[in-house]
Design an enzyme around this catalytic site. Structure first.
Site, short mmCIF file in Angstrom:
data_model
loop_
_atom_site.label_atom_id
_atom_site.label_comp_id
_atom_site.label_asym_id
_atom_site.label_seq_id
_atom_site.Cartn_x
_atom_site.Cartn_y
_atom_site.Cartn_z
N ASP A 177 87.43 4.05 5.87
CA ASP A 177 86.16 3.96 5.32
C ASP A 177 85.24 2.41 4.53
O ASP A 177 85.52 1.88 3.93
CB ASP A 177 86.26 4.84 3.70
CG ASP A 177 84.84 5.66 3.72
OD1 ASP A 177 84.00 5.16 3.31
OD2 ASP A 177 84.84 6.84 3.60
N HIS A 178 84.86 2.40 5.73
CA HIS A 178 83.75 1.18 5.86
C HIS A 178 83.27 1.54 4.13
O HIS A 178 82.72 -0.22 3.71
CB HIS A 178 83.75 0.10 6.61
CG HIS A 178 81.77 0.76 7.05
ND1 HIS A 178 81.41 2.31 7.55
CD2 HIS A 178 80.74 0.52 6.77
CE1 HIS A 178 80.58 1.88 7.53
NE2 HIS A 178 80.00 1.27 6.87
N HIS A 240 81.81 8.89 3.08
CA HIS A 240 81.87 7.46 2.75
C HIS A 240 80.54 8.28 0.91
O HIS A 240 81.58 7.07 0.15
CB HIS A 240 79.73 6.68 3.72
CG HIS A 240 80.46 6.10 4.41
ND1 HIS A 240 81.73 5.68 4.86
CD2 HIS A 240 80.03 6.24 6.09
CE1 HIS A 240 81.75 5.48 6.08
NE2 HIS A 240 80.54 5.30 6.44
C1 BG6 Z 1 78.23 5.30 9.89
C2 BG6 Z 1 78.33 5.59 10.22
O1 BG6 Z 1 79.76 5.21 9.15
O2 BG6 Z 1 78.18 4.33 9.01
C3 BG6 Z 1 76.83 5.52 10.89
O3 BG6 Z 1 78.75 6.58 11.84
C4 BG6 Z 1 76.09 4.83 9.75
O4 BG6 Z 1 75.94 6.20 11.59
C5 BG6 Z 1 76.77 4.14 9.56
O5 BG6 Z 1 74.58 4.38 10.37
C6 BG6 Z 1 75.62 3.27 8.15
O6 BG6 Z 1 76.71 2.37 7.65
P1 BG6 Z 1 76.58 0.99 7.25
O7 BG6 Z 1 77.30 0.08 6.79
O8 BG6 Z 1 75.02 0.45 7.47
O9 BG6 Z 1 75.23 1.78 5.65
#
Ligand code: BG6
Length: 502
Positions: A177-178, A240
């Protein structure tokens, strides 16, 4: 891990967007920082019939385009570690060839398999890897990294869990979950548990409500096909944002051991007050952007995007009000919202403190509503405290002022990307920042009534909102207290989408 141990990093979906934008640039950055073992190889795997040379060239351009680190001097040395082999994901016989390609590298038995593929393959690939024995740990560890979404709902997540656990052990599974890999999300723990001044106030006695916003100004870009079967709730909120909420709300862990932290996160998710199907319309708002014009430029509506069905009912905006039923948070509302094509890109957690019991002064209405601690996760990472100050001059007027810390003020401190951090942890075998299967299941269970109700167009309306607005007006009504609103970090749309403070 000692530096002498070799590692083979196998990326499934190697010709995809995530590989070139995030994964390979992050691995290159680790390489430059000497955080990969000398005996390291990256094996790209996908359906495309490209050669190792072709893959190396493509990844070289990707590293230069999506660079994580300024030092480009080691690109040529790095890409010599890259290899490529094509595969038919659903054909087990091609995994025999994959195994041979791995053996030919002669790097030993430590392997990470990163599934950067469509979610429909998350069950198939691990089964086929196991069929050729690539899950066995006799001659080195084997780890499986699975991108989100883990399942489509509770039932499919349970099925996926059972499929994976047929051959693999839970300790081998790393669900990425980045958001948790983001430096500022981890800083939530440090802010809370290293500062004596915040923690005593961090509860129902002093906090009025908590707001978490993750806004994006972009639309679905080229991902319409994936997104249309996902939507904001599955794409951002189930994973997230609930994880960010859990880190904001959790009890202090007994240590920094993975189990200690993950247990506290799980307890928060288990304490989410169940949502009744009948109340979904009052606590969960969904929206979809419709075409509009921003500063004279025509912006297509969601249904006009490539890969999206003309009558799509997929939400591109989701907002939710919920409670955490435990001693710390009893009665404190949490508000979460996320959406595409909002006025700016910003993710932040806002702690709204209760106002003083009696307001003596005249002046700023916002201040009368209470202090705010804004934890800016991105961009312009930092922490902002809003408090009242006497307006100079006669009388006792209060005005709201800011104490504002920006990460960018720390000189010479590079913030590693979320993927860099998580890839490094996956190599070290540190699972602290990877949600456990149980956490994912509890999150799905919590959202099941919303998912069910949203299947039915007539039960809960799907509100249209113009691209470039803060989502449907109905999301404002989630906050029933007329004294407060969502925080609108940037009221005026800036051309560059840069975060701006009110
Ligand atoms: C991803 C989603 O996990 O997170 C995307 O699939 C989204 O739709 C992205 O744009 C947002 O990540 P960040 O790090 O740019 O906020």
């Amino acid at each position: 891990m000692t530096n002498e141990e070799g590692i083979i990093y196998v990326i499934f979906g190697a010709s995809g967007d995530l590989t070139k934008r995030k994964l390979v640039p992050a691995l290159y950055s680790l390489f430059v920082q000497k955080l990969l073992p000398p005996n390291f190889a990256l094996l790209g795997v996908s359906r495309s019939a490209i050669s190792t040379e072709g893959f190396r060239e493509a990844m070289k351009s990707a590293i230069l385009e999506f660079k994580e680190i300024d030092d480009a001097s080691e690109i040529d040395a790095f890409i010599q570690r890259l290899y490529y082999t094509p595969i038919q994901f659903d054909d087990v016989s091609t995994y025999v060839a994959l195994k041979q390609a791995i053996d030919q590298l002669q790097i030993g038995g430590n392997m990470v398999f990163y599934l950067s593929t469509p979610p429909s393959l998350y069950g198939i690939i691990p089964r086929h890897l196991a069929a050729v024995g690539l899950h066995k740990q006799e001659n080195g560890w084997k780890r499986l990294i699975i991108e989100k979404p883990f399942g489509y709902d509770l039932e499919s997540a349970l099925t996926l869990k059972n499929t994976l656990l047929t051959d693999w052990h839970e300790e081998q599974l790393f669900r990425i979950d980045h958001y948790i890999g983001k430096e500022t999300v981890q800083n939530l723990l440090v802010t809370r548990f290293s500062n004596g001044m915040f923690e005593p106030l961090w509860n129902r006695n002093y906090i009025h409500h908590i707001e978490i916003t993750s806004a994006e100004s972009l639309g679905v870009e080229k991902r319409g096909g994936y997104y249309d079967s996902s939507g904001a709730l599955r794409d951002m909120l189930q994973n997230h944002l609930l994880q960010v909420a859990a880190l904001t709300a959790m009890e202090p862990p007994s240590s920094l051991e993975p189990a200690a932290i993950r247990n506290e996160i799980l307890k928060v998710l288990q304490s989410l007050r169940p949502i009744n199907r009948e109340e979904v319309a009052q606590v969960a708002i969904r929206g979809q952007y419709v075409s509009s014009s921003i500063k004279g430029k025509a912006i297509p509506g969601y249904r006009e995007e490539e890969g999206v069905g003309a009558g799509s009912l997929t939400e591109t905006f989701a907002a939710l009000k919920f409670y955490i039923d435990n001693w710390r948070w009893g009665g404190v509302p949490f508000y979460i919202r996320t959406g595409k094509r909002l006025p700016t890109r910003v993710t932040e957690v806002v702690i709204h403190f209760k106002p003083t019991p009696h307001f003596l002064f005249s002046g700023n209405r916002l201040h009368q509503a209470g202090n705010q601690l804004v934890i800016r996760i991105q961009p312009d990472e930092g922490i902002l405290l809003k408090f009242g100050m006497k307006t100079p001059g006669a009388g006792f007027e209060v005005q709201n002022v800011n104490m504002d810390f920006h990460y960018s003020d720390l000189s010479n401190q590079r913030i590693p990307s979320a993927y860099e951090r998580l890839i490094y942890d996956s190599i070290k075998g540190d699972a602290t920042l990877f949600p456990r299967t149980e956490e994912v299941l509890v999150a799905w269970k919590f959202l099941t009534p919303v998912i069910e109700a949203w299947k039915n167009e007539h039960e809960v309306p799907l509100h249209g909102y113009p691209a470039g607005s803060w989502g449907p007006r109905e999301a404002d009504d989630l906050i029933q207290d007329k004294e407060i609103t969502w925080r609108y970090p940037c009221k005026n749309l800036s051309d560059d989408g840069i975060y701006c403070e009110l």
